[in-house]
Every structure is written in C-alpha cells, then in structure tokens.
Write a protein that holds these residues in place. Structure first.
Motif, PDB file in Angstrom:
ATOM      1  N   ASN C 355      46.205  40.059  34.162  1.00 30.90           N
ATOM      2  CA  ASN C 355      45.846  41.157  35.386  1.00 30.90           C
ATOM      3  C   ASN C 355      45.660  42.363  35.049  1.00 30.90           C
ATOM      4  OD1 ASN C 355      46.081  38.721  37.049  1.00 30.90           O
ATOM      5  ND2 ASN C 355      48.319  39.298  37.328  1.00 30.90           N
ATOM      6  N   TRP C 356      44.387  42.977  35.239  1.00 32.61           N
ATOM      7  CA  TRP C 356      44.566  44.595  35.216  1.00 32.61           C
ATOM      8  C   TRP C 356      44.216  45.216  36.419  1.00 32.61           C
ATOM      9  CZ3 TRP C 356      38.969  47.200  34.301  1.00 32.61           C
ATOM     10  CH2 TRP C 356      39.328  48.567  33.880  1.00 32.61           C
ATOM     11  N   TYR C 357      45.117  46.227  36.686  1.00 31.44           N
ATOM     12  CA  TYR C 357      45.056  46.981  37.870  1.00 31.44           C
ATOM     13  C   TYR C 357      44.623  48.196  37.657  1.00 31.44           C
ATOM     14  CZ  TYR C 357      48.674  44.323  40.266  1.00 31.44           C
ATOM     15  OH  TYR C 357      49.574  43.263  40.691  1.00 31.44           O
ATOM     16  N   LEU C 358      43.362  48.599  38.234  1.00 34.10           N
ATOM     17  CA  LEU C 358      42.806  50.000  37.786  1.00 34.10           C
ATOM     18  C   LEU C 358      43.557  50.913  38.649  1.00 34.10           C
ATOM     19  CD1 LEU C 358      40.108  47.866  37.916  1.00 34.10           C
ATOM     20  CD2 LEU C 358      38.742  49.871  38.373  1.00 34.10           C
ATOM     21  N   ASN C 359      44.020  50.626  39.934  1.00 31.63           N
ATOM     22  CA  ASN C 359      44.995  51.403  40.579  1.00 31.63           C
ATOM     23  C   ASN C 359      45.750  50.634  41.558  1.00 31.63           C
ATOM     24  OD1 ASN C 359      43.524  50.977  42.847  1.00 31.63           O
ATOM     25  ND2 ASN C 359      42.259  52.635  42.237  1.00 31.63           N
ATOM     26  N   ARG C 360      46.589  51.124  42.337  1.00 28.05           N
ATOM     27  CA  ARG C 360      47.691  50.372  43.092  1.00 28.05           C
ATOM     28  C   ARG C 360      46.830  49.268  44.058  1.00 28.05           C
ATOM     29  NH1 ARG C 360      52.928  50.465  45.236  1.00 28.05           N
ATOM     30  NH2 ARG C 360      53.024  50.903  47.394  1.00 28.05           N
ATOM     31  N   HIS C 361      45.805  49.558  44.382  1.00 28.08           N
ATOM     32  CA  HIS C 361      44.797  48.527  45.302  1.00 28.08           C
ATOM     33  C   HIS C 361      43.434  48.027  44.781  1.00 28.08           C
ATOM     34  CE1 HIS C 361      47.187  49.386  48.978  1.00 28.08           C
ATOM     35  NE2 HIS C 361      47.506  50.706  48.414  1.00 28.08           N
ATOM     36  N   THR C 362      43.419  48.075  43.706  1.00 30.25           N
ATOM     37  CA  THR C 362      42.352  47.603  43.132  1.00 30.25           C
ATOM     38  C   THR C 362      42.697  46.920  41.582  1.00 30.25           C
ATOM     39  OG1 THR C 362      40.984  49.420  43.478  1.00 30.25           O
ATOM     40  CG2 THR C 362      39.717  47.769  42.347  1.00 30.25           C
ATOM     41  N   ARG C 363      42.546  45.525  41.364  1.00 27.47           N
ATOM     42  CA  ARG C 363      42.655  44.886  40.315  1.00 27.47           C
ATOM     43  C   ARG C 363      41.764  43.489  39.852  1.00 27.47           C
ATOM     44  NH1 ARG C 363      48.055  40.928  41.237  1.00 27.47           N
ATOM     45  NH2 ARG C 363      47.240  39.822  43.099  1.00 27.47           N
ATOM     46  N   PHE C 364      41.484  43.246  38.656  1.00 29.62           N
ATOM     47  CA  PHE C 364      40.945  42.079  38.207  1.00 29.62           C
ATOM     48  C   PHE C 364      41.872  41.078  37.732  1.00 29.62           C
ATOM     49  CE2 PHE C 364      37.903  45.513  37.890  1.00 29.62           C
ATOM     50  CZ  PHE C 364      36.928  44.866  38.237  1.00 29.62           C
ATOM     51  N   GLY C 394      39.543  30.875  36.498  1.00 29.23           N
ATOM     52  CA  GLY C 394      39.231  31.630  37.607  1.00 29.23           C
ATOM     53  C   GLY C 394      39.185  33.146  37.207  1.00 29.23           C
ATOM     54  N   LEU C 395      38.335  33.742  37.502  1.00 29.96           N
ATOM     55  CA  LEU C 395      38.350  35.313  37.725  1.00 29.96           C
ATOM     56  C   LEU C 395      38.392  35.830  39.087  1.00 29.96           C
ATOM     57  CD1 LEU C 395      35.414  35.574  35.023  1.00 29.96           C
ATOM     58  CD2 LEU C 395      37.659  35.617  34.621  1.00 29.96           C
ATOM     59  N   ARG C 396      38.957  37.033  39.336  1.00 28.48           N
ATOM     60  CA  ARG C 396      38.960  37.527  40.559  1.00 28.48           C
ATOM     61  C   ARG C 396      38.946  39.113  40.461  1.00 28.48           C
ATOM     62  NH1 ARG C 396      43.409  35.873  44.837  1.00 28.48           N
ATOM     63  NH2 ARG C 396      41.910  34.273  44.907  1.00 28.48           N
ATOM     64  N   PHE C 397      37.934  39.678  41.380  1.00 27.01           N
ATOM     65  CA  PHE C 397      38.281  41.169  41.497  1.00 27.01           C
ATOM     66  C   PHE C 397      38.865  41.190  43.043  1.00 27.01           C
ATOM     67  CE2 PHE C 397      34.816  42.338  44.364  1.00 27.01           C
ATOM     68  CZ  PHE C 397      35.292  43.455  45.022  1.00 27.01           C
ATOM     69  N   GLN C 398      39.407  42.162  43.169  1.00 28.02           N
ATOM     70  CA  GLN C 398      40.188  42.370  44.388  1.00 28.02           C
ATOM     71  C   GLN C 398      40.286  43.820  44.631  1.00 28.02           C
ATOM     72  OE1 GLN C 398      44.029  40.686  44.353  1.00 28.02           O
ATOM     73  NE2 GLN C 398      45.048  42.644  45.356  1.00 28.02           N
ATOM     74  N   VAL C 399      39.946  44.246  46.231  1.00 32.23           N
ATOM     75  CA  VAL C 399      40.267  45.475  46.623  1.00 32.23           C
ATOM     76  C   VAL C 399      40.844  45.650  47.903  1.00 32.23           C
ATOM     77  CG1 VAL C 399      38.031  45.757  47.294  1.00 32.23           C
ATOM     78  CG2 VAL C 399      39.153  47.779  46.828  1.00 32.23           C
ATOM     79  N   ASP C 400      41.868  46.312  48.352  1.00 33.79           N
ATOM     80  CA  ASP C 400      42.221  46.380  49.728  1.00 33.79           C
ATOM     81  C   ASP C 400      42.434  47.626  50.011  1.00 33.79           C
ATOM     82  OD1 ASP C 400      44.793  46.496  48.053  1.00 33.79           O
ATOM     83  OD2 ASP C 400      45.596  46.454  50.295  1.00 33.79           O
ATOM     84  N   TRP C 401      42.570  47.764  51.322  1.00 30.73           N
ATOM     85  CA  TRP C 401      42.825  49.210  52.046  1.00 30.73           C
ATOM     86  C   TRP C 401      43.484  49.030  53.345  1.00 30.73           C
ATOM     87  CZ3 TRP C 401      38.106  46.310  51.767  1.00 30.73           C
ATOM     88  CH2 TRP C 401      37.589  45.963  53.057  1.00 30.73           C
TER      89      TRP C 401
END
Lengths: 401, 401, 401
Positions: C355-364, C394-401
């Motif tokens: 898992n790679w977190y760009l920041n607290r709310h965005t990750r791959f 499986g690949l996922r990109f995830q963002v939440d707000w």
C-alpha cells in the motif's frame, strides 16, 4: 495617570485582537461563491465545495414518416457532487446523476498534480472532441453534436495523464469499462487529445486533434453506432447493428472567439474494424459548424490553457435589475453512419437556438431543429425508402451550483 | 516618549485590525444552524446549505380477513439535498431520496422571485391540500391523510407562479410528467391553491381551497385510485382499476392554532371523468379532522404567509437537560372510492399518536390506528363481502438536517 | 491634546474590534479539515461535514478449473454522505453508495449520547468482528476476510446501545431487515460485542468477542453462506444452498499494535440451525491472521476506546515533498463451509499486499492472492472433485473526504 490608563486600554485591545486572530485561523475562507461556497484553508492545503445541477426539459418531436410523435418532459440532469483538495496537489471530484430516478455516477476521480503534469485515476471523460470536453452547462445548445453520442464518447474508468501551458494542452489515457455494470473481460481503450491556440485582438483561436482506439475484448457486446433526432426525448432514427469488436476514432477541432461571437467546427471519423460487408472496415464520419452570438455583449471565453470553452460572465444579471444575457446560436450538424454495406443512415440537423441567462448559473434555452435523414435502411421507423425528416422543439431551464 | 510609544502601538493594532477586517470579508456567515449550517455571504447574494433526513420505521399491521400480516422495518425516507441562492432573488433546491435503495428525486427546481410574485421551474409539488404541502418532518402523524395518496397528490415537472402577503397565499402551475420515467405524450395538469387567515389572541386560523385538473393524454396509463391501510408497509386494501383519462380534484381546508393545540380539517372531492358504470363520471371523496396538543406547552406555528404548518420550537430540549417536547394527536380520516359502479371501497381510519421531540430536529413517533373498510369489492383481499378491518402500529425515529 | 487624540483613536479601534467580535460569532469554525471541512459552532451544539469516497479497482482472477477468467474494472465504492451534530449530544450520519450505478444506503442513523451510554436508531452495522467494524478506508487489504461476507455481517435497521471507557467497549443491538427491500415478516437479529485492551511500551493490545443470533422469521428466504475468490470481481466458488432459518455467530478477536507493526487474528464460528443433513445443525467456521508493517515508520493506531483500528498518520506526505507512506501486509485466511452433509467448500487464501499512501486520505493498494478450494461439491464451477484454486491480482486507488 491618563497615560497609564491608555496603556492598560491598549493592552486590553491587544488581547482582544489576539483572540480574534486566533479564531480567524480556525475559520474557512470563501475561495469562490460560484454560487455554492468553495471553502478553503489559508495554507492552501484544503479546499472543498458542493456541486450539482438541475436541467428540466420539455420536448416536442415528430417525423414525416409518422413513426414519432413526442410531447414530453424530463429532468435531463439532476446531479449532486463534491470537489475538493486533499492536501494541495491532490484534487478529487465526485458527481452522481439521478435523472429518470436512475443512478449514473459521472466524474469520480482523484488527480495528482506534479511539476511534470497531472495524473488522474478513476472514472472521467476520455479526451476526445472539444464539445464532449465542454460542460453541458456552458454549451450553446441543448444537446451536443450528433457524432459525440453516435461514436460513444463517454466517461470510462482509467488512468490519465495531462500536461499543458498557457496556450496548449495534451491529455492521454488508458481506460477499461465504467461504473455502469461490467463484463468478465473489458477490453481496452486508449485515447489522446492535443490543442494549441493563440490570442489576437479581441479574440482567441484554438486548433485540436484527438484519437481513440477501442477494443471491446472477447466477452463484451460488439460496438454499435446510433443517434437520436436531436432531442434526448426523440427516437433513435439512425442506428447500425452491433458490428465491430474494435474501432478507431479521430477528430479535428477548430474554435474562434471574437468579441461576443463564438465559432466552432469539428470533424470526426470512425473506422469500425471488420464492421462492413464482407468483413471490410466500415467508415463513418460526423461533424458540425456552429456559431453563437451574445446580443447583450457577453464573451464566451475560449480557455486555451484547458482546451475548452468556458462559461460566460453576464454583464447585467437580473438581480442587478438588468435584462440578463441574451444569446442566439445556429448549428449545422451531420452524421453519416452508412458505408461498406452498413445502412445506419445519414442525418443532417439544422438547429437554431435562443438562450437567456438570468445570471452566470441560471439560464433558459430554446432550440428548434430540422432533421433530415437519408439511407437509414437499418431503422424500420424510416420506412422502405430509408428516408425521413423530423422537427423538434426543445425548452430547457438550467441551474447549477 | 510614552505618548510616542503609545502612538506606535496604536498604529500596530490598527494594522492588525485592518487585516482581520479583510479576512472577515472572506469568511462565510452562518445564517442558520438548522442544524446543518446555512452559510451566506454578507451581501445577501449567496446562500447555501445541505439538507437531508432519515426516517426509520417499524410497522405492524394485520387485518380481520387474515390476508395481511405485516411485521417489518424500512427507511421511510433517506434523503440528501441542497438548497441555495444563486444571486439574491434566484433560489434553487434539489433533494433525492434513497429509501428502499431506489432513487426518487424530490424537489428539483429553480425559483425566481420578482416584486410581482415568484416563478418556479422544475419538479415540485402541485399546490393542493394543506397536509400535502406540509413537510412530513412536521406532521402530527407518521403518514398523511388517505386522500392525499389516493388522489395522487405529488411532485410534477412544471412551471409555477406564487404570490402572497402576510396572511394570504396564491399558487398556480401547469405540469407534465415527473422525473420517474416518461411516456410519449404526457398530457397536462393544472393546479391552483389559495389560502387566507388571520391572527387572534394566542392563535391563528386559516382557510384554503385548491383545485387540480388532470388529463393523461392519449398515450399514458389511465388513472387509478388506491390507498394503504394507514402504514406504508401495509397492503393496499382499497383500490379502483385504471378507469379515467381525466379527473378533477377540489379541496377545502381549515386550520386553527390555539396555544399548544393545532386543529386541521380537510375535505377533498374528485371526479373521475367517464370512470363510472356506463361511462358516467365517478365521484370519490375524502377528508379528515385532526388535533395535536403539546403537553409540554410548545406551539406548532401556522404560517399564514406560506399557507402551511411549520415546525415547533422545543422549549426544553434534551441537550439542555430538559425532557424534550411531548405531543399527543388524534385523527379521524375517511376516504370513499366507491360510486357509479366503482367499488374501490370506503376506508375509515382512527389514528392516535404520541410524539417525543428530543429537539427541534429529532423526534420519535408512535401511532396506533384502527382501519375499517367497506364496499371494497374490487380488492380480492377483502373477500366476497367487500368488508375488512385492520389494526396497525407504527414507530418512527426521525432526524433531519 | 495628544492624549485626547489617542483616546479617540483607541475608542475607534475598540469599536472596530467589537464589530469584528460580533461577526466572528457568526462564522463557523473548522473543527477538522479531514480533508473536507468539518464545521462547528463555538458553543459545541452543532457540527457538520460532508463525507464520501471513491474506490476504483482493477482486478484479474482466474482458476485452475478454467471456469473463471476475469479481467475487469469497477468503482468498488462511490459514496457521498453527511455527518453532524443536531444539538450537542445528538449525532446523525447518512451515507449512500452508488457503485455499479446502483443505490445502497450505508450508515443512516441518529445517535443519542447520554452519561449512561449511547443509543443508536436507524441503519448501522451489527457489532460483530473487528475487521467488519473497521472502515474499508483503513484496512490493510483490498477486501475483508472471507468469513465476514460468508456469515453475512452487514448493516441492519435496528436499535443499538453502546458504552465504553478508555480501554473497553460494549455494544449490543436488536435488528430487523435493512433498506434493501423488505419481506412481510422480517424476523429478528440480536448482536453484541465487547472489547478490552491495554497499552504497553510503544504499543497496544486488544481482545474482543462478539455474538449474533439470527431468525429470518417465517416469510424470509432461508439463510445461505457463500464467498468470492478474494476479489469482488471474482466468482463465488464457495457457496451453500439456502439451508437455515436461524443461525448463531460467535467470534473472537485479538489485535496488537507494536510500533509500525499491526497484527490481527480473528476466529468465527457459525451454527446454521437444522442446516445439515437429516435436520442436524451445520457448523461452519472461518478466521484469519494478518500482519501489516509500515516501512516508512507510520503507526496504524489501535483505538481501544472505540474497539477498532484507526487510520494512520502519514509522516512524509507527497505534498510536503515526501515519498508518502509505504506499507506491506500479509494475511492467511480460511473459511470452511462444509459440515454435516453440507459441501459449501473450504477456502484458504494467502494474500500479499503493498500500500502506498500519498497522504492520510489517498492511497494505492496492490494485492496478490492465492486461493485454494476443497470439498466445494455444491458449486458446479469446481468440477466433480470439488477442488479448485485461483490466482487474483487486485489494484485499487482510493480517495475519501
């Protein structure tokens, strides 16, 4: 004495100011009221706003073959969504449409901006066609040109790369499927678009080109091409059957903004691989020429840095006692879905429009269009001669936030 | 010296204040916390807030004929929406409901207020019946009176005009279809409502009347009339078949607020053109008398300027350590769908309710109702005698923002 | 003189400050920017924020029996929602998911906090399983452990009670049905969970247990148990038929956070009453052991007061020029749906993740899993030997707000 008193008072004031400054840091700032508030933090790390739109349409359409007689209303769009920044360079956007009491997720992506360009992940539009890229909120007409739907320009799930400068843009992406259901093997789509433009006295011009390669893969439905008689509530009098596993789209665009005048022309070709008679490739094409003119003097801005038409600013909106913005527009639009043994039909559409902007985010649109159809032997509604013609009248009220 | 110092300090403070004033202009103001924040700009041009509600119900209903035995829960409403001003006089509203994991767009309109009245475009309620106009958030009971559903009072796509003063309202509109699918030719609906009222010692009264003409057009389904045994989770034990292409609704309303007491009575008649035996018109009617009383002394305000009941303010909400607001209510409700050879049935419903408000936006409701059915020969569930009776118990928790 | 002047100036400043203080009271405060703004009032009575997420997945899965060959994308989640306080102690939450262009209401509840614990009304998760309680936004892997879906842990409509301290939690509730349709008689569900934990040097540990009793009632579909080959886009290679009217779930949990390491183990058993051959009870079980480790030194917090894993803080997010957070994870997961004449199958899954977190709310997220299946005679896809195995990526990109 008096000085001592003043000193004490000064100190008291200073404390109140300190407290205010502290509170001030905790309050969000309005970056834009457009018209929902876009709130941002002072440090530029965060931004957030709610988006949405309601487009309510009334439409009348009838054809000379007597197969279509429509007289109906609909919410053409009923959307709510959000847009924001999650730490400075990372932008996200999500919007869902509830027109027809169905769900259709529109933009749903995260975008990471780097100094070398931006990367987008999720569901978003493939970069094809100036009019497809333009928001329907800003368009001169109620519906887009025939080829955009006929050639299935749409949002897809994928990864996109974008770069650009003050007067150029480049976007490319790979895509597979969308939020609307899925098949076991989704095939692949590659798309790219570039634009270049410049400024002249009282205006701008822009040229662009785009391509898209589609391969539905072994399991997906074959590709088909079809279009309605201009209005969304009208029937599809133009259609091919499902004929191709792969196709190639290529488009050319030109746009000029000169004072209150906006001119756009696009041409798009599509090769449906092995879609024709005897397994030959079938070639289709479409295009349009359109002009819009603000009687009341507004400018519809051509955004060279983004490669799209933007929303006009209204000079005398009604809330200031003005008469709003009045625009007239005309378009000649052709789509040809015949070729190599395929008789999807040719459709020429002449559309005349009047648009009244109450303000920047509220407008009424009225469109009349005459649609002429030829060689559409594949659609029974057009009769044995494959010819038909239709008149349509469309009214829209539009608000977005 | 000291004075020079003070002067310098004063100047420094002045600069900090200036900066604060500048920042202050960029911050949105809370117009209402109700309970989501309604943010507005200082100049009154913009306003925006998020709306929504969750209504979670549990319902038990059974009938004496043994055809219905329900014991179930549901989200009766699960909505999110927005409301705002796009430049002062132009208001917009959009709300979607996701109860049952389906989509139903509710209000979706733009409203332009002029000095000569307001114009509304989009999807909104036709102006009929006091109870139909009242938000279900404020109602004394879990469900509305039987005739409102039976006579299909609802939101439609249209254009409305409204005007009014401190103690009167007038609304009228033309409508066609809704966001829920569409037919080729949608027919037309015209509706209008007027109310007048006045204030007396410790109270208000209001009288109103409304009409609606419907014509489904040649292509639409014929109109039918039906209603459930009070609860939404209960069966429809009352129903006609599809019998009419046109109908006319007319309603009378009266309401009195006196201290903690609210009283409402409505009567509505409907003529289903050619809906009866031998092509005669069929006449149906419905109506109710209800009373609500706050034990804890709150007032449910009768808003004469808008022609609706408003939401009560709770005197001792639980977050202040109070016991919240306690209300009891009773209603007698009749609907008669028989006449001229149509045996949709007569239904008398006696409903008793207790409501507990934690605060202005959170409440629990409990309703018991006894439902008596007669002459409902058209609904098989009632057996050969056309008679039936049902008991229902409904519980709801409600929150909105 | 000079002093008089200063006095006057002081008074002027004081007035400006007063005005600012007045305005300040009308502005909302940012309680959190996470990353959408959570706005609150100074008095703590109100709070409001918009929530949502987009999870875009690409998945590949194929099995050794040649019955599954998937290569597809989807929006695994596409949500928007709100969360707020309606007067201090009363919290509400509402969220809807539009993945697959369908609607699924998720949390939809009101929660009233008292000094004796909190009461929740509406639709929310039954309190079972540490991983089920954890948001998928924070999980180490793309999908949860097999037993959580197989045993149908889910949100239901009900009433819940919760209490707890710094290092313990207790939750219990009664439930019936959900927003996803309904049956005449919904039966009942009772569920409860308790956790206890403590802190040690550089870490925490927690133990928990939960139970759930289900009775579908006379009218509902019988209960069945099934699971996919890890990915959501993969087929269900493990399944029983509908076999039981009642079942009992009981689970045990253990979790340890030690520096950048997080360890979790769960075991769950389920007795499907009269679900086996000859009307005997059928017993199934599942469980997993997993470990996650942040190479970049972050901590995934174990929240003892809430009984869940929380979201990690990223030390060097990309917007600060850092490389984000990098985490690796591994899990061994078993589910056994065979027993007493039921051959739903056994499934062992080994999953490796980065898992790679760009920041607290965005990750791959990237997951590879090997799935081994045995004794799954009830699923035709596994062939006559009831054995199968699958590889998934499986690949996922995830963002939440």
């Amino acid at each position: 004495q008096s000085i001592e008193e003043l000193k004490a008072q000064l100190e008291a004031l200073s404390k109140r100011i300190e407290e205010l400054e502290k509170q001030q840091k905790k309050t969000p700032k309005v970056k834009k009221a457009d018209p929902a508030f876009s709130l941002g933090s002072d440090d530029g790390l965060f931004e957030f706003n709610i988006r949405g739109r309601v487009l309510a349409d009334a439409g009348w359409s009838s054809d000379s073959d007597g197969s279509m007689d429509k007289d109906t209303t609909e919410l053409r769009a009923a959307r709510i969504g959000v847009e924001g920044k999650a730490w400075k360079d990372v932008k996200y956007k999500f919007e869902a449409d509830f027109a027809g009491n169905d769900v259709e997720v529109k933009d749903a992506y995260m975008q990471y901006k780097t100094s070398m360009g931006s990367w987008t992940f999720g569901q978003f539009k493939t970069p094809n066609s100036l009019e497809e890229q333009e928001s329907s909120l800003n368009s001169n007409f109620i519906e887009r040109a025939a080829f955009t739907d006929a050639f299935a320009l749409a949002r897809m799930i994928g990864i996109g790369y974008g770069n650009g400068g003050d007067n150029w843009t480049f976007n490319a992406g790979v895509y597979r499927g969308s939020n609307d259901g899925s098949v076991d093997n989704e095939g692949q789509v590659f798309a790219a678009r570039a634009t270049y433009g410049d400024t002249f006295d009282n205006g701008n011009w822009m040229l662009g080109a785009s391509v898209r390669f589609r391969d539905v893969g072994g399991d997906g439905d074959l590709l088909r091409y079809r279009q309605r008689a201009y209005l969304h509530s009208a029937d599809r009098l133009l259609a091919t059957s499902r004929i191709a596993e792969k196709d190639t789209f290529y488009g050319l665009e030109g746009a000029v903004q000169y004072g209150s005048l906006n001119l756009t022309a696009e041409w798009a070709g599509l090769t449906a691989q092995n879609g024709g008679a005897g397994g030959r490739d079938a070639f289709f094409y479409g295009g349009y020429v359109e002009a819009g003119w603000f009687i009341t003097g507004e400018t519809k801005p051509l955004n060279l840095a983004k490669g799209v038409w933007n929303r006009p600013k209204i000079k005398a909106p009604v809330h200031e006692g003005g008469m709003g913005g009045w625009q007239i527009a005309a378009r000649f639009d052709r789509i040809d879905l015949t070729g190599d043994g395929v008789y999807g039909g040719e459709q020429d559409t002449l559309t005349l429009g009047v648009n009244w902007y109450l303000n920047r985010h509220t407008r009424f649109l009225a469109n009349y269009s005459y649609v002429n159809i030829d060689k559409a032997f594949d659609v029974a509604a057009n009769g044995a001669d494959g010819e038909n013609s239709a008149d349509t009248l469309g009214l829209r009220f539009q608000v977005d936030w």
